[in-house]
Design an enzyme around this catalytic site. Sequence first.
Site, PDB file in Angstrom:
ATOM      1  N   HIS A   1       1.471  -2.375 -10.646  1.00  0.00           N
ATOM      2  CA  HIS A   1       1.513  -2.780  -9.327  1.00  0.00           C
ATOM      3  C   HIS A   1       2.280  -2.055  -8.376  1.00  0.00           C
ATOM      4  O   HIS A   1       3.542  -2.372  -8.277  1.00  0.00           O
ATOM      5  CB  HIS A   1       1.534  -4.285  -9.250  1.00  0.00           C
ATOM      6  CG  HIS A   1       1.295  -4.986  -7.968  1.00  0.00           C
ATOM      7  ND1 HIS A   1       0.593  -6.237  -7.825  1.00  0.00           N
ATOM      8  CD2 HIS A   1       1.704  -4.599  -6.751  1.00  0.00           C
ATOM      9  CE1 HIS A   1       0.611  -6.674  -6.577  1.00  0.00           C
ATOM     10  NE2 HIS A   1       1.197  -5.481  -5.853  1.00  0.00           N
TER      11      HIS A   1
ATOM     12  N   HIS B   1       3.006   0.259  -4.599  1.00  0.00           N
ATOM     13  CA  HIS B   1       2.312   0.833  -3.300  1.00  0.00           C
ATOM     14  C   HIS B   1       2.682   2.213  -3.211  1.00  0.00           C
ATOM     15  O   HIS B   1       3.895   2.187  -2.829  1.00  0.00           O
ATOM     16  CB  HIS B   1       2.745  -0.153  -2.165  1.00  0.00           C
ATOM     17  CG  HIS B   1       2.126  -1.519  -2.458  1.00  0.00           C
ATOM     18  ND1 HIS B   1       0.894  -1.799  -2.061  1.00  0.00           N
ATOM     19  CD2 HIS B   1       2.915  -2.583  -3.016  1.00  0.00           C
ATOM     20  CE1 HIS B   1       0.631  -3.120  -2.184  1.00  0.00           C
ATOM     21  NE2 HIS B   1       1.582  -3.658  -3.014  1.00  0.00           N
ATOM     22  N   LEU B   2       1.923   3.309  -3.328  1.00  0.00           N
ATOM     23  CA  LEU B   2       2.387   4.512  -2.965  1.00  0.00           C
ATOM     24  C   LEU B   2       2.071   5.240  -1.317  1.00  0.00           C
ATOM     25  O   LEU B   2       2.568   6.129  -1.243  1.00  0.00           O
ATOM     26  CB  LEU B   2       1.758   5.539  -3.948  1.00  0.00           C
ATOM     27  CG  LEU B   2       1.738   5.305  -5.405  1.00  0.00           C
ATOM     28  CD1 LEU B   2       1.112   6.230  -6.375  1.00  0.00           C
ATOM     29  CD2 LEU B   2       3.470   5.421  -5.513  1.00  0.00           C
ATOM     30  N   ARG B   3       1.478   4.248  -0.878  1.00  0.00           N
ATOM     31  CA  ARG B   3       1.262   4.376   0.818  1.00  0.00           C
ATOM     32  C   ARG B   3       0.707   5.538   1.098  1.00  0.00           C
ATOM     33  O   ARG B   3       0.223   5.852   2.472  1.00  0.00           O
ATOM     34  CB  ARG B   3       2.737   4.727   1.319  1.00  0.00           C
ATOM     35  CG  ARG B   3       3.605   3.482   1.144  1.00  0.00           C
ATOM     36  CD  ARG B   3       2.970   2.150   1.786  1.00  0.00           C
ATOM     37  NE  ARG B   3       3.819   1.006   1.815  1.00  0.00           N
ATOM     38  CZ  ARG B   3       3.642  -0.392   1.606  1.00  0.00           C
ATOM     39  NH1 ARG B   3       2.298  -0.374   1.469  1.00  0.00           N
ATOM     40  NH2 ARG B   3       4.772  -1.306   1.502  1.00  0.00           N
TER      41      ARG B   3
ATOM     42  N   ASP C   1       5.840  -4.199  -7.979  1.00  0.00           N
ATOM     43  CA  ASP C   1       5.381  -4.624  -6.598  1.00  0.00           C
ATOM     44  C   ASP C   1       5.991  -3.556  -5.543  1.00  0.00           C
ATOM     45  O   ASP C   1       6.413  -3.975  -4.298  1.00  0.00           O
ATOM     46  CB  ASP C   1       5.218  -5.867  -5.988  1.00  0.00           C
ATOM     47  CG  ASP C   1       4.289  -6.431  -4.550  1.00  0.00           C
ATOM     48  OD1 ASP C   1       3.847  -5.074  -4.273  1.00  0.00           O
ATOM     49  OD2 ASP C   1       4.451  -7.243  -4.413  1.00  0.00           O
TER      50      ASP C   1
HETATM   51  O1  DOR Z   1       5.604  -7.759  -0.189  1.00  0.00           O
HETATM   52  C1  DOR Z   1       4.555  -7.283  -0.257  1.00  0.00           C
HETATM   53  N1  DOR Z   1       4.296  -6.100   0.230  1.00  0.00           N
HETATM   54  N2  DOR Z   1       3.697  -7.993  -0.835  1.00  0.00           N
HETATM   55  C2  DOR Z   1       2.397  -7.516  -0.900  1.00  0.00           C
HETATM   56  O2  DOR Z   1       1.375  -8.080  -1.273  1.00  0.00           O
HETATM   57  C3  DOR Z   1       1.936  -6.036  -0.114  1.00  0.00           C
HETATM   58  C4  DOR Z   1       3.405  -5.356  -0.073  1.00  0.00           C
HETATM   59  C5  DOR Z   1       2.987  -4.266   0.892  1.00  0.00           C
HETATM   60  O3  DOR Z   1       2.092  -3.508   0.830  1.00  0.00           O
HETATM   61  O4  DOR Z   1       3.955  -3.889   1.581  1.00  0.00           O
END
Ligand code: DOR
Length: 426
Positions: free
Chosen positions: A59, A61-63, A302
């Site tokens: 999990h 996020h690479l943006r 995350d």
């Molecule tokens: O804190 C979070 N940031 N929870 C998420 O579910 C999405 C993530 C984000 O994409 O910034």
Amino acid sequence: MKILLKNGKILSKDDLILKDILIEDEIIISIKDKIEETEEMEVIDISNNFISPGFIDMHVHLREPGNPEKETIKTGTMAAARGGYSLVCAMPNTIPTPDTIENVIALKAKIKKDAIIKVLPYAPITINQKHDAELVDMNSLKNDVCGFSNDGFGIQSTKQMYEAMNNAYRYETLIAAHCEDEGILYDGYVHKGIKALENGWHGITSLSESIQISRDTLIAEETNAKYHVCHISTKEGVRIVRDAKKRGVNVSCEVTPHHLLLTEFDVQDSNFKMNPPVRGIDDKYSLISGLLDGTIDCIVTDHAPHTLEEKNKGLKTAPFGIVGLETAFPLIYTNLVKTNIAKLSDAIKWFSLNPAKRLNLGYGNLIEGRVADITIIDLHTKKAIDKEKFFSKGRNTPFNKWICEGWPIMTIVNGRIVYKDRDYFE
Ligand code: DOR
């Protein structure tokens, strides 16, 4: 090309034993007490440091595409390599989201070009991750993604989740769910608990998460879908997953270091703002118990980088999310293993073997004949987390200056060194 890792320590049950490891091309070809060097080998002295199977983060996020000012595939995977990860799964809350085969192919081309470790993308569950949209065509995407998730958002409609899980079962793929009922958010931005009450902050009730975990485990039970709970944060959620596993539901579950180590009482500023929020003290201990008894399968970061400017907007307005790839293992090793709450072998299971199993990947073990995805870790040096040294573009961490042990110092992917700490290796 042959690489000989000399004098490393590997886990044998719960003992650390000295071994040499020989890698040829992509493969671990030999693990022995002593392997003689030959001229064709690049020899690396591991100096009694710990050799682990490469970490896998289900999990992150690479943006990219969409927000390269927050992170790129390049900087995100460099941060991952520095954190000891050989593989990460990228969430689809990008612009555009990989909801069609064309978008998935474009994303995979970008990953191939820029990523320095393995990246498996998730596709969203609904078109453009929208609540009122159609489900994506799972059949056309399933072979190119590791699963389907609307992470960032909960699926609000039972009908949508029921149909998505029916499809996931039919097409033998994974649904990874961000569980959040938006009807009871009341503009909350921290946990709805004592600290929020004391400070007049808007709180997010635990029920917002647990009600969806409850619904989804029932849907998974009926549909037989392979279902995974993202970033679990509540004691009620842990109880529901534990009961569902006992009934034989095909459910797995992940937790983050911040939910394991922080509570509502630690929250100071927007670097402590994430979704779901860090919760009460009893929630934190339920999450740790859930990990120890196997209810929770793996630790994920995350990793959610945001710009300084966005995060400086204050607790109420700043976006949710914190970075985690470069701090996860040292935090868990220092605070759960060194404190004798968990064993080193448990941590490696949560960081490597269990996510590999859930994703049906043959990684997560150091075995002759397997792909050489390897992390080397200094278990002894105490150092403070320094956000200014992050490879990630994100500096949004609540753990800056925490003193930790258990620092990854080299990461090898497919037999290639993708990260080495210059303080250890020239
Ligand atoms: O804190 C979070 N940031 N929870 C998420 O579910 C999405 C993530 C984000 O994409 O910034």
